[in-house]
Design a protein around this motif. Structure first.
Motif: not given
Length: 450
Positions: A318-333
């Motif tokens: 999704x993005x890198x913000x203040x050194x944190x990397x964000x990942x969206x795996x909402x499909x993991x049901x």
């Protein structure tokens, strides 16, 4: 599209609307069938049914009356989501009435060959990779099925020079008769959807329908790292093309000396691949098999794999913000998908998880939580997941009410260099209509962090 007379002057019942039901009804009407549509949603709240009514199609809304079986229908086209224990469907099968899904209709009228992708996990990523590789090689292909447009819509304008790249669920594959993909893929096979199929044997049988009509002229691409899947596919008439992340496969795709290889030919270096995770390597190898069989160039494959960083809601960066990397795996049901997502990252991870309580536990996540420094929970399973995190030795556990709170809490619990991963291990329906909606809210919250 082919002009067929299979349904001309026949009484056809389309059961259940949504996009596939509307498309099936309109197509059958065009093919000269006497179509009746039945949907549970009342007509006053059902714009799709109202539209079909305006097209001269008979519509019955509000319930699924069992009396419809007395109307003399010759075929039922069923929405994939309607279970086979539905009284109307069960009665039709008892009476020998054919019950098909919209995918069967699409196949019957298509001039273009099909590349069909099924499996428990990885279908969407594999399907997307194949389509992107066709585009990179400037070859014609259309996306259909669970990803892209409804199959019976897109095939109406697809020519013989096209390929229909279609993601197929077990629900759709239960309702086929003549459907025959020239290239079929089974990405993997685990226990899933047992609430629909009843047993893991019935679920596997539904998945294997993808190859039931294939001949010696067709190809079945199979995950060779799953012995049970290789055993199940031994009876296929198609040419088996294996892929493996663990062993050399001279007749398929594998990794050798750090390179992605197909039938002994180097495609590219594995180090150049942008998509993270061992589970995605399986998807990549399956896609490589399919496109190489279809004549796509190595350059096109490399172009895609060096740039492709994930499908939306599937370990999507999704993005890198203040050194944190964000990942969206909402499909993991389910826990299987979350295990794959956790295994894809080596660094300290903040896991966001929770959702619909289906009665299962989460202890199988524990071996994969070694890098999880904090768990942020939400939804019906929040307490269960918190207890699991305690047993896994996770130092920080935060319970939140919704996705917006979860994202802020995850950020507050993180440090520079951390991975913040939404991988819920649960369906979304306790709080959100779809996993897509859940993921979109996550993305929005990430972009509005304070």
């Amino acid at each position: 599209m082919k002009t067929i007379t299979d349904f001309q002057h026949k009484k056809i019942l389309v059961l259940g609307l949504a996009k596939s039901g509307v498309s099936a009804a309109l197509l059958l009407h065009k093919l000269g069938a006497f179509v009746t549509v039945n949907d549970r949603k009342p007509l006053s709240e059902n714009p799709e049914a109202q539209h079909l009514l305006e097209q001269g199609i008979k519509v019955i809304c509000g319930s699924h009356p069992i009396e419809l079986l007395d109307e003399g229908f010759e075929v039922i086209v069923k929405n994939p989501g309607i279970p086979y224990h539905n009284p109307l469907i069960a009665g039709a099968i008892t009476n020998g009435l054919p019950v098909i899904t919209e995918v069967e209709l699409a196949y019957l009228i298509s001039e273009a060959p099909f590349i069909g992708i099924t499996g428990t996990n990885g279908k969407t990523t594999t399907t997307t990779l194949i389509h992107e590789m066709f585009k990179a090689d400037e070859k014609k292909a259309v996306l259909a099925g669970n990803i892209g447009e409804v199959a019976s819509d897109v095939v109406q304008t697809a020519g013989a020079e096209d390929h229909v790249v279609i993601e197929l669920s077990s629900f759709q594959l239960l309702g086929i008769d003549k459907f025959r993909p020239h290239i079929a893929i089974i990405t993997n096979l685990y226990d899933a959807h047992l609430d629909y199929h009843g047993t893991k044997e019935e679920y596997a049988k539904a998945k294997l329908n993808i190859t039931k009509n294939q001949t010696e002229e067709d190809f079945l691409i199979v995950n060779a790292d799953q012995d049970h899947l290789m055993k199940m596919t031994e009876t296929t008439k198609a040419v088996i093309v294996p892929f493996s992340t663990k062993e050399t496969k001279e007749t398929g795709a594998c990794v050798q000396n750090g390179d992605i290889v197909f039938r002994g030919e180097k495609i590219m270096s594995l180090a150049e691949v942008a998509l993270p995770g061992a589970h995605n390597l399986e998807n990549i190898l399956a896609a490589v098999c399919a496109v190489k069989l279809a004549g796509i160039t190595n350059q096109a494959i490399k172009e895609v794999l060096t740039a492709f960083s994930g499908v939306k809601h599937r370990t999507q960066f999704v993005r890198e913000y203040n050194g944190r990397k964000f990942y969206n795996d909402s499909k993991a049901t389910n826990t299987l998908a979350t295990k794959s997502a956790l295994a894809a990252f080596n660094g300290p991870t903040i896991l966001l998880a929770g959702g619909l309580d289906r009665g299962n536990g989460f202890d199988d996540l524990i071996p994969y939580m070694k890098n999880v420094k904090a768990l942020v929970t939400f939804g019906e399973t929040a307490e269960k997941l918190a207890e699991t995190a305690g047993r896994a030795g996770v130092g920080i556990v935060v319970k939140t009410e919704n996705m917006q709170q979860a994202v802020q809490s995850a950020y507050d619990s993180s440090s520079e260099g951390d991975i913040i991963l939404l991988s819920p291990a649960c369906a979304s329906w306790d709080q959100y209509k779809t996993f897509e909606q859940r993921g979109d809210i996550f993305i929005e919250a990430v972009h509005t962090l304070k």
